[in-house]
Design an enzyme around this catalytic site. Structure first.
Site, mmCIF file in Angstrom:
data_model
loop_
_atom_site.group_PDB
_atom_site.id
_atom_site.type_symbol
_atom_site.label_atom_id
_atom_site.label_comp_id
_atom_site.label_asym_id
_atom_site.label_seq_id
_atom_site.Cartn_x
_atom_site.Cartn_y
_atom_site.Cartn_z
ATOM 1 N N LYS A 78 9.272 42.120 -28.591
ATOM 2 C CA LYS A 78 9.001 42.203 -27.155
ATOM 3 C C LYS A 78 7.515 41.963 -26.903
ATOM 4 O O LYS A 78 6.667 42.499 -27.638
ATOM 5 C CB LYS A 78 9.426 43.580 -26.638
ATOM 6 C CG LYS A 78 9.372 43.743 -25.122
ATOM 7 C CD LYS A 78 9.875 45.124 -24.686
ATOM 8 C CE LYS A 78 9.901 45.308 -23.185
ATOM 9 N NZ LYS A 78 10.388 46.656 -22.780
ATOM 10 N N SER A 153 13.955 46.531 -19.216
ATOM 11 C CA SER A 153 12.993 45.454 -19.207
ATOM 12 C C SER A 153 13.018 44.565 -20.452
ATOM 13 O O SER A 153 12.494 43.455 -20.404
ATOM 14 C CB SER A 153 11.580 46.031 -19.047
ATOM 15 O OG SER A 153 11.227 46.842 -20.142
ATOM 16 N N SER A 177 14.938 50.808 -21.140
ATOM 17 C CA SER A 177 14.686 49.380 -21.361
ATOM 18 C C SER A 177 15.183 48.798 -22.674
ATOM 19 O O SER A 177 15.159 47.581 -22.838
ATOM 20 C CB SER A 177 13.197 49.092 -21.221
ATOM 21 O OG SER A 177 12.886 48.969 -19.862
HETATM 22 N N1 GLN Z 1 14.179 50.282 -15.610
HETATM 23 C C1 GLN Z 1 13.229 51.356 -15.738
HETATM 24 C C2 GLN Z 1 12.016 51.050 -14.886
HETATM 25 O O1 GLN Z 1 12.093 50.167 -14.113
HETATM 26 C C3 GLN Z 1 12.887 51.567 -17.179
HETATM 27 C C4 GLN Z 1 11.986 50.548 -17.725
HETATM 28 C C5 GLN Z 1 11.635 50.795 -19.155
HETATM 29 O O2 GLN Z 1 12.311 51.547 -19.859
HETATM 30 N N2 GLN Z 1 10.525 50.183 -19.589
HETATM 31 O O3 GLN Z 1 11.028 51.683 -14.954
#
Ligand code: GLN
Length: 500
Positions: A78, A153, A177
């Site tokens: 990532k 994400s 994420s």
């Molecule tokens: N979807 C969540 C957010 O928008 C989690 C994102 C993540 O785990 N980096 O913050």
């Protein structure tokens, strides 16, 4: 190289000289490159660096050295995880062109075990999102249906593993994420216990919640990756000095059945899931676990409906502080033609950050500001303590909690983008594990009427990743949901018949 070779199988063949690391890496680079125009899973494909590294591994093998348990295994990382000399942007324009002078501890450890980084994967800018549409570069798409999102994400990592561009990928999970994109793309994803894996070299979003973990096609490959990256690191003050067990060996030695395993079903997770297809698949998976000998009982997590609000206050507060460092001076993008330093910083940030990141910085600054701190931030911290207590209490009665990872399957690009609250809502079942600091796995457990993957979330006690992995491993040996692949064959490289 067969599409479906596991990381374990690749490493075995490379170590035993059946194939060269170079041929393995070539085959995966070809597949990654072929899928890229359609899926946008990568921010960069590091072909040259990967080939050079594979050559070194083959040379070491020729000298009779053992490169390690991940010998020649391609891995996608990532793009919020630092790779030395390889551009790392967290999919933000503000970090355009930033090549870190060091690698994250996880990358160092994977490379020391013989793995080869083949590229960096796309994400919602700084990890803020659930669809990878907030990427500052381009959105990523779901291999099961390119009109749909891969989740986020870490959407790029999930898509890359789904199409076999790499058997393993790294993601980060602050509120879901890793698990949510794993669920939407039909792969296995693990968020370890907070502190289990070093965050050194992870571009911080919300430091008390962030954790790095693997994507894989099954629990055993996830265990192999966890074994390489877990453990104490003096460069991350929050990394835990707890012994690390050999997860893969433990899975291999475990009985096939789940006698003695106590499974808890949080009532609220099923009640709050309005999608009949998701509920049915999760209920069928629970029946399978029962057939395998596990005892199943209902448990209650009454604070579940408050998870997202609590998570949003704490994560935005921490993000507003972490992102203060992007000032046009220390890193990346600097605005041109400004009159003084204050204007320069302000313009650099305005130009460099995307809309969602700005929204989070403003929210975070607001909840920390005097007069609102007690009403929002402090109260969210109290709720977090209660959520942690409630989660650990449920895990006192059972070994694992099981439920849906995401209340929905992959949604269409654009569908939730204009209304942040509907986007945040998909994190309802994943934020709890981050707030409580406990480990959780998502594994495929079926498909909806459109054939889109459904994910089962298995949550365990702190440092008991092995319990969640064992449940998933037993499930995967009894079923083949994890083996289903999208019919995106023409987005892949032509099938390689020969290799090595
Ligand atoms: N979807 C969540 C957010 O928008 C989690 C994102 C993540 O785990 N980096 O913050």
């Amino acid at each position: 190289m067969a599409d479906e070779s596991s990381a374990r199988e690749i490493a075995r063949r490379v170590r035993e000289g059946e194939v060269t690391a170079a041929s393995v890496i070539d085959a995966h680079l070809t597949r990654a490159t072929a899928a890229q125009p359609r899926l946008g899973a990568f921010t960069i494909i590091a072909a040259e660096a990967a080939r050079a590294r594979a050559g070194e591994l083959d040379a070491a093998l020729a000298r009779g050295e053992d490169p390690g348990p991940l010998a020649g295994v391609p891995i996608a990382v990532k793009d919020n995880i630092c790779t030395r000399g390889m551009v790392t942007t967290a999919a933000s324009r503000i970090l355009a062109g930033f090549a870190p002078p060091y690698s994250a501890t996880v990358v160092e450890r994977l490379e020391a075990a013989g793995a080869v980084v083949i590229g960096k994967t796309n994400l919602d800018e700084f990890g803020m999102g659930s669809s990878t549409e907030n990427s500052g570069l381009h959105p990523a798409r779901n291999p099961w249906d390119e009109a749909r999102v891969p989740g986020g994400s870490s959407g790029g990592s999930a898509a890359a593993v789904c199409v076999g561009a790499a058997p393993l990928a790294l993601g980060s999970d602050t509120g879901g994420s890793i698990r949510q994109p794993a669920s939407l793309c039909g792969v296995t994803g693990l968020k370890p216990t907070y502190g289990r894996v070093s965050r050194f070299g992870l571009i911080a979003f919300a430091s008390s919640l962030d954790q790095i973990g693997p994507f894989a096609r099954d629990a055993r490959d996830a265990a192999l990756a966890l074994d390489a990256i877990a453990g104490h690191d003096g460069r991350d003050a929050t990394s835990a000095d707890e012994p690390v067990e050999a997860h893969l060996a433990a899975l291999e030695a475990a009985p096939e059945r789940l006698e003695g395993m106590r499974v808890g079903l949080p009532r609220e997770h099923l009640d709050l899931c309005r999608d009949d297809g998701v509920r049915a698949a999760v209920e069928a998976a629970v029946a399978t676990l029962r057939d395998l000998g596990a005892t199943v009982r209902e448990v209650s997590l009454p604070l579940t409906p408050h998870g997202i609000a609590c998570y949003q206050v704490i994560s935005t507060a921490e993000a507003s502080s972490n992102l203060a460092r992007y000032d046009g001076v220390h890193y990346g993008h600097r605005a041109e033609g400004t009159e003084n330093i204050v204007e320069m910083m302000s313009a650099s940030r305005s130009e460099g950050f995307g809309a969602e990141v700005k929204r989070r910085i403003m929210l975070g600054t607001f909840v920390l500001s005097s007069g609102y701190y007690d009403a929002y931030y402090l109260r969210a911290q109290r709720v977090r303590s209660l959520i942690r207590r409630e989660t650990l209490a449920a895990l006192d009665e059972v070994d694992v909690l099981v439920g849906p990872t995401s209340p929905v399957t992959a949604f269409r690009l654009g569908e939730r983008l204009t209304d942040p609250l509907t986007m945040y809502a998909v994190d309802a079942f994943t934020v709890g594990a981050n707030l409580a600091g406990v480990p959780a796995v998502s594994a495929p457990c079926g498909a909806d009427a459109d054939g889109l993957p459904i994910g089962l979330q298995v949550t365990a006690r702190p440092f008991r990743e092995i319990d969640a992995l064992r449940v998933v491993d037993a499930f995967q040996r009894a079923t083949d949901h994890h083996a289903r692949r999208p019919a995106l064959a023409d987005g892949r490289a032509p099938k390689e018949g020969s290799r090595g």
